[in-house]
Design an enzyme around this catalytic site. Sequence first.
Site, mmCIF file in Angstrom:
data_model
loop_
_atom_site.group_PDB
_atom_site.id
_atom_site.type_symbol
_atom_site.label_atom_id
_atom_site.label_comp_id
_atom_site.label_asym_id
_atom_site.label_seq_id
_atom_site.Cartn_x
_atom_site.Cartn_y
_atom_site.Cartn_z
ATOM 1 N N CYS A 1 37.687 80.785 13.830
ATOM 2 C CA CYS A 1 36.350 80.568 14.395
ATOM 3 C C CYS A 1 35.324 81.597 13.921
ATOM 4 O O CYS A 1 34.126 81.402 14.099
ATOM 5 C CB CYS A 1 36.402 80.536 15.921
ATOM 6 S SG CYS A 1 36.736 82.140 16.687
ATOM 7 N N HIS B 1 28.512 90.926 28.878
ATOM 8 C CA HIS B 1 28.883 89.640 28.289
ATOM 9 C C HIS B 1 29.814 89.948 27.126
ATOM 10 O O HIS B 1 29.484 90.762 26.254
ATOM 11 C CB HIS B 1 27.641 88.890 27.796
ATOM 12 C CG HIS B 1 27.972 87.700 26.950
ATOM 13 N ND1 HIS B 1 28.486 86.536 27.488
ATOM 14 C CD2 HIS B 1 27.891 87.500 25.616
ATOM 15 C CE1 HIS B 1 28.696 85.678 26.501
ATOM 16 N NE2 HIS B 1 28.337 86.237 25.357
ATOM 17 N N HIS C 1 33.586 83.980 25.328
ATOM 18 C CA HIS C 1 34.014 82.805 26.089
ATOM 19 C C HIS C 1 35.526 82.648 25.991
ATOM 20 O O HIS C 1 36.153 83.178 25.070
ATOM 21 C CB HIS C 1 33.319 81.548 25.570
ATOM 22 C CG HIS C 1 31.850 81.561 25.822
ATOM 23 N ND1 HIS C 1 30.956 82.162 24.972
ATOM 24 C CD2 HIS C 1 31.121 81.088 26.863
ATOM 25 C CE1 HIS C 1 29.730 82.044 25.460
ATOM 26 N NE2 HIS C 1 29.805 81.391 26.612
ATOM 27 N N ASP D 1 42.289 76.199 23.919
ATOM 28 C CA ASP D 1 42.774 75.657 22.643
ATOM 29 C C ASP D 1 43.507 76.699 21.802
ATOM 30 O O ASP D 1 43.589 76.574 20.586
ATOM 31 C CB ASP D 1 41.614 75.057 21.852
ATOM 32 C CG ASP D 1 40.540 76.082 21.475
ATOM 33 O OD1 ASP D 1 40.669 77.271 21.848
ATOM 34 O OD2 ASP D 1 39.563 75.690 20.825
ATOM 35 N N ARG E 1 42.504 80.972 24.336
ATOM 36 C CA ARG E 1 41.805 81.696 23.268
ATOM 37 C C ARG E 1 40.597 82.402 23.857
ATOM 38 O O ARG E 1 39.647 81.774 24.287
ATOM 39 C CB ARG E 1 41.357 80.753 22.157
ATOM 40 C CG ARG E 1 40.492 81.425 21.095
ATOM 41 C CD ARG E 1 40.176 80.499 19.929
ATOM 42 N NE ARG E 1 39.489 79.298 20.312
ATOM 43 C CZ ARG E 1 38.169 79.074 20.179
ATOM 44 N NH1 ARG E 1 37.394 80.014 19.662
ATOM 45 N NH2 ARG E 1 37.643 77.942 20.542
ATOM 46 N N CYS F 1 37.569 84.169 22.884
ATOM 47 C CA CYS F 1 36.706 84.282 21.717
ATOM 48 C C CYS F 1 35.649 85.334 22.056
ATOM 49 O O CYS F 1 34.747 85.086 22.858
ATOM 50 C CB CYS F 1 36.076 82.923 21.431
ATOM 51 S SG CYS F 1 35.079 82.894 19.953
#
Length: 146
Positions: A62, A99, A102, A106, A115, A117
């Site tokens: 990704c 922050h 996310h 998957d 996952r 990310c």
Amino acid sequence: MNNPDQPLKQRLTPLQFAVTQEGATEPPFHNAYWDHHEEGIYVDVVSGKPLFSSRDKFDSGCGWPSFARPLEPEELQYRKDFSHGMVRVEVRSQTADSHLGHVFDDGPPELGGIRYCINSAALRFIPNDRLEAEGYGAYRRLFEED
């Protein structure tokens, strides 16, 4: 480490501030840790709290660092995120309310199917050989031979 009494805007780079404080996302494949393979831990760039281990990092394709699980689950908090026309689950740090990125369902099944990310700009990497010196000696056990 940076002086925690300094205002965040002075302690962090503009990208780190935008990501952790304003919910921005750094570009995929153009960030510090997406293709980083050194052993160690990743901590919250704001609070210094341990978040992830290199042992739980995997290449998801990704363009951002992906992790199968957190080091300290209680240090993460989750919020529904409906931005950009999507329904996602945002991951934030508990202590600093940074922050981070996310979480998705998957991930590789053999790693638990999750996952995380995470934006590199939200992280600071502590190499295995610096864990003691940086005050994270308790995490050395993660990298000892079985």
